[in-house]
Write a protein that holds these residues in place. Structure first.
Motif, PDB file in Angstrom:
ATOM      1  N   ALA A  76       0.832  -1.205   0.000  1.00 30.93           N
ATOM      2  CA  ALA A  76       0.000   0.000   0.000  1.00 30.93           C
ATOM      3  C   ALA A  76       0.869   1.259   0.000  1.00 30.93           C
ATOM      4  O   ALA A  76       0.631   2.193  -0.768  1.00 30.93           O
ATOM      5  N   PHE A  77       1.901   1.271   0.837  1.00 29.96           N
ATOM      6  CA  PHE A  77       2.812   2.408   0.916  1.00 29.96           C
ATOM      7  C   PHE A  77       3.505   2.620  -0.431  1.00 29.96           C
ATOM      8  O   PHE A  77       3.558   3.731  -0.951  1.00 29.96           O
ATOM      9  N   GLY A  78       4.020   1.540  -0.993  1.00 29.83           N
ATOM     10  CA  GLY A  78       4.696   1.621  -2.286  1.00 29.83           C
ATOM     11  C   GLY A  78       3.768   2.085  -3.392  1.00 29.83           C
ATOM     12  O   GLY A  78       4.140   2.920  -4.226  1.00 29.83           O
ATOM     13  N   PHE A  79       2.551   1.577  -3.407  1.00 28.96           N
ATOM     14  CA  PHE A  79       1.574   1.964  -4.425  1.00 28.96           C
ATOM     15  C   PHE A  79       1.274   3.463  -4.355  1.00 28.96           C
ATOM     16  O   PHE A  79       1.275   4.155  -5.376  1.00 28.96           O
ATOM     17  N   ILE A  80       1.054   3.959  -3.145  1.00 30.31           N
ATOM     18  CA  ILE A  80       0.764   5.389  -2.980  1.00 30.31           C
ATOM     19  C   ILE A  80       1.955   6.232  -3.416  1.00 30.31           C
ATOM     20  O   ILE A  80       1.796   7.267  -4.068  1.00 30.31           O
ATOM     21  N   ALA A  88       1.623   8.833  -6.495  1.00 26.37           N
ATOM     22  CA  ALA A  88       1.923  10.239  -6.219  1.00 26.37           C
ATOM     23  C   ALA A  88       3.099  10.724  -7.067  1.00 26.37           C
ATOM     24  O   ALA A  88       3.064  11.833  -7.617  1.00 26.37           O
ATOM     25  N   GLY A  89       4.124   9.894  -7.186  1.00 24.64           N
ATOM     26  CA  GLY A  89       5.283  10.264  -8.006  1.00 24.64           C
ATOM     27  C   GLY A  89       4.918  10.454  -9.465  1.00 24.64           C
ATOM     28  O   GLY A  89       5.331  11.430 -10.109  1.00 24.64           O
ATOM     29  N   LEU A  90       4.139   9.542 -10.000  1.00 23.93           N
ATOM     30  CA  LEU A  90       3.721   9.656 -11.395  1.00 23.93           C
ATOM     31  C   LEU A  90       2.871  10.903 -11.611  1.00 23.93           C
ATOM     32  O   LEU A  90       3.023  11.611 -12.619  1.00 23.93           O
ATOM     33  N   LYS A  91       1.982  11.187 -10.673  1.00 27.95           N
ATOM     34  CA  LYS A  91       1.137  12.369 -10.765  1.00 27.95           C
ATOM     35  C   LYS A  91       1.981  13.639 -10.759  1.00 27.95           C
ATOM     36  O   LYS A  91       1.715  14.589 -11.508  1.00 27.95           O
TER      37      LYS A  91
END
Length: 120
Positions: free
Chosen positions: A105-109, A113-116
């Motif tokens: 979950a942490f990695g996904f967020i 966020a990074g891609l955004k």
């Protein structure tokens, strides 16, 4: 030696938090997991203890340097109130989730966020 390494990690986290305006948790959790073999649940808890004083110091210097003002604190206060109300529920949920789920979950967020930020 361990305290020296933790101190250096704190220097890096403080600099990046002030520079990028993000909570130190985005850096602290991966640092504790990767370099200090801290269990996931404990890394997240330690992160919260480090974020508050770091955020207070950053907010002081953002204000001192004219980056934020009174109106910005009104926005922040609204967010703080509701964040505080939900924090206990988040901790209860975190406590009942396996470390692998929390890591994913942490990695996904972080990825989203990074891609955004890069392409958004």
């Amino acid at each position: 030696m361990e305290k020296l390494k933790l101190g250096f990690a704190g220097l890096v986290v403080g600099m990046l938090s002030g520079l990028l305006g993000v909570g130190g948790g985005i850096f602290i959790v991966p640092i504790l997991l990767t370099f200090f073999a801290t269990p996931q649940h404990k890394a997240q808890a330690i992160s919260q203890g480090v974020v508050l004083p770091t955020a207070i110091v950053s907010a002081y210097f953002y204000t001192k340097n004219g980056i934020i003002g009174e109106a910005d604190y009104t926005i922040a206060a609204s967010m703080v109130i509701f964040s505080m109300l939900c924090a206990a529920y988040g901790v209860k949920l975190m406590k009942n989730l396996p470390a692998t789920t929390l890591k994913k979950a942490f990695g996904f967020i972080m990825v989203v966020a990074g891609l955004k930020m890069v392409w958004g």
